[in-house]
Design an enzyme around this catalytic site. Structure first.
Site, PDB file in Angstrom:
ATOM      1  N   ARG A 127     -51.801 -22.680   8.165  1.00 34.54           N
ATOM      2  CA  ARG A 127     -50.481 -22.878   8.771  1.00 34.54           C
ATOM      3  C   ARG A 127     -49.661 -21.592   8.780  1.00 34.54           C
ATOM      4  O   ARG A 127     -49.627 -20.856   7.812  1.00 34.54           O
ATOM      5  CB  ARG A 127     -49.721 -23.945   7.966  1.00 34.54           C
ATOM      6  CG  ARG A 127     -48.319 -24.207   8.462  1.00 34.54           C
ATOM      7  CD  ARG A 127     -47.743 -25.484   7.893  1.00 34.54           C
ATOM      8  NE  ARG A 127     -47.187 -25.318   6.547  1.00 34.54           N
ATOM      9  CZ  ARG A 127     -46.493 -26.258   5.926  1.00 34.54           C
ATOM     10  NH1 ARG A 127     -46.296 -27.442   6.517  1.00 34.54           N
ATOM     11  NH2 ARG A 127     -46.024 -26.050   4.717  1.00 34.54           N
ATOM     12  N   ARG A 165     -49.406 -27.775  -5.349  1.00 37.51           N
ATOM     13  CA  ARG A 165     -48.451 -28.618  -4.599  1.00 37.51           C
ATOM     14  C   ARG A 165     -49.029 -30.014  -4.386  1.00 37.51           C
ATOM     15  O   ARG A 165     -48.304 -31.004  -4.435  1.00 37.51           O
ATOM     16  CB  ARG A 165     -48.126 -27.970  -3.243  1.00 37.51           C
ATOM     17  CG  ARG A 165     -47.240 -26.747  -3.402  1.00 37.51           C
ATOM     18  CD  ARG A 165     -47.171 -25.952  -2.127  1.00 37.51           C
ATOM     19  NE  ARG A 165     -46.402 -26.595  -1.087  1.00 37.51           N
ATOM     20  CZ  ARG A 165     -46.540 -26.329   0.219  1.00 37.51           C
ATOM     21  NH1 ARG A 165     -47.447 -25.453   0.607  1.00 37.51           N
ATOM     22  NH2 ARG A 165     -45.803 -26.933   1.091  1.00 37.51           N
TER      23      ARG A 165
HETATM   24  P1  AMP Z   1     -41.507 -28.244   1.489  1.00 37.35           P
HETATM   25  O1  AMP Z   1     -41.127 -27.285   2.552  1.00 37.35           O
HETATM   26  O2  AMP Z   1     -40.884 -29.602   1.656  1.00 37.35           O
HETATM   27  O3  AMP Z   1     -43.011 -28.315   1.262  1.00 37.35           O
HETATM   28  O4  AMP Z   1     -40.887 -27.673   0.128  1.00 37.35           O
HETATM   29  C1  AMP Z   1     -41.245 -26.407  -0.397  1.00 37.35           C
HETATM   30  C2  AMP Z   1     -40.932 -26.350  -1.884  1.00 37.35           C
HETATM   31  O5  AMP Z   1     -39.520 -26.549  -2.086  1.00 37.35           O
HETATM   32  C3  AMP Z   1     -41.588 -27.435  -2.723  1.00 37.35           C
HETATM   33  O6  AMP Z   1     -42.909 -27.083  -3.119  1.00 37.35           O
HETATM   34  C4  AMP Z   1     -40.645 -27.514  -3.924  1.00 37.35           C
HETATM   35  O7  AMP Z   1     -40.822 -26.429  -4.808  1.00 37.35           O
HETATM   36  C5  AMP Z   1     -39.286 -27.336  -3.256  1.00 37.35           C
HETATM   37  N1  AMP Z   1     -38.699 -28.641  -2.843  1.00 37.35           N
HETATM   38  C6  AMP Z   1     -38.514 -29.101  -1.574  1.00 37.35           C
HETATM   39  N2  AMP Z   1     -37.931 -30.308  -1.586  1.00 37.35           N
HETATM   40  C7  AMP Z   1     -37.752 -30.629  -2.887  1.00 37.35           C
HETATM   41  C8  AMP Z   1     -37.215 -31.762  -3.562  1.00 37.35           C
HETATM   42  N3  AMP Z   1     -36.742 -32.828  -2.884  1.00 37.35           N
HETATM   43  N4  AMP Z   1     -37.184 -31.747  -4.914  1.00 37.35           N
HETATM   44  C9  AMP Z   1     -37.626 -30.684  -5.615  1.00 37.35           C
HETATM   45  N5  AMP Z   1     -38.168 -29.597  -5.056  1.00 37.35           N
HETATM   46  C10 AMP Z   1     -38.232 -29.554  -3.691  1.00 37.35           C
END
Ligand code: AMP
Length: 208
Positions: A127, A165
């Site tokens: 990606r 993740r």
């Molecule tokens: P994403 O783009 O949604 O995959 O988010 C990237 C990273 O941001 C995640 O791996 C977490 O470290 C952090 N993150 C995003 N949303 C949350 C959430 N609701 N709670 C805690 N950490 C978050």
């Protein structure tokens, strides 16, 4: 339309959210995007969040909850919202329920974009993301097809972080499928198909 999007990282939640936003004018509230913007701006929140993000761990609940509460109050969320990447664990889901109740708002559904893990791993490692607008596309795309910005590989889309993740997802976020199932508002679509086919299903399931 007030929705929560569920699904592993890379399932296509953001892509489906962007399509719904373009067609129905609701607010796209992506906690990942909000956190990446804070990291880029080197704000206090960004500095605290970065270490967790780099390790594929969840950022502490209170930091994210404050961001979401503020964003839900914004004018563009009055027409409806799509929460993308939030809630990420049961504590966040319970807090969201309380917050929405105090605002007199009802969640219409929790939409699960379902994709098997081997497909997710393949998708995340190839990606690329636009530095300017967050649009995602497969590797090989050097210029953003939407805004012309530069495409790059997110640090957390590198193989060492992807596995972490997904572990975080399985342990903390996947239980939300049952949480919303128990409330009778879970909607599931098969996300392992072309974007437009998934979107047709999403609209059908949402009665749009
Ligand atoms: P994403 O783009 O949604 O995959 O988010 C990237 C990273 O941001 C995640 O791996 C977490 O470290 C952090 N993150 C995003 N949303 C949350 C959430 N609701 N709670 C805690 N950490 C978050």
């Amino acid at each position: 339309m007030n929705l929560v999007l569920l699904g592993a990282p890379g399932a296509g939640k953001g892509t489906q959210a962007q399509k719904l936003v373009a067609d129905y004018g609701v607010a796209h509230i992506s906690t990942g995007d909000l956190l990446r913007a804070a990291v880029k701006a080197q704000s206090e929140l960004g500095k605290q969040a970065k270490a967790y993000m780099d390790e594929g761990k969840l950022v502490p609940d209170q930091l994210v909850i404050d961001l979401v509460k503020e964003r839900l109050q914004a004018d563009d969320a009055k027409k409806g919202f799509i929460l993308d990447g939030f809630p990420r664990n049961t504590a966040q889901a319970v807090t969201l329920d309380a917050e929405l109740e105090s605002m007199g708002i009802k969640l219409d559904g929790a939409l699960l974009v379902d994709v098997a893990f081997p497909v997710i791993i393949e998708r995340l490692s190839s990606r690329r993301t636009c530095r300017s607008c967050g649009y995602t596309a497969p590797a090989g795309t050097e210029t953003c097809p939407r805004c012309g910005g530069e495409m790059y590989q997110r640090d957390d889309d590198k193989p060492e972080t992807i596995a972490k993740r997904l572990d975080t997802y399985k342990a903390q976020t996947a239980p939300l499928i049952e949480y919303y199932g128990g409330k009778g508002i879970l909607i599931k679509v098969d996300g392992d198909r072309p974007v437009e086919d998934v979107y047709v299903d999403v609209k059908k399931e949402l009665g749009l």
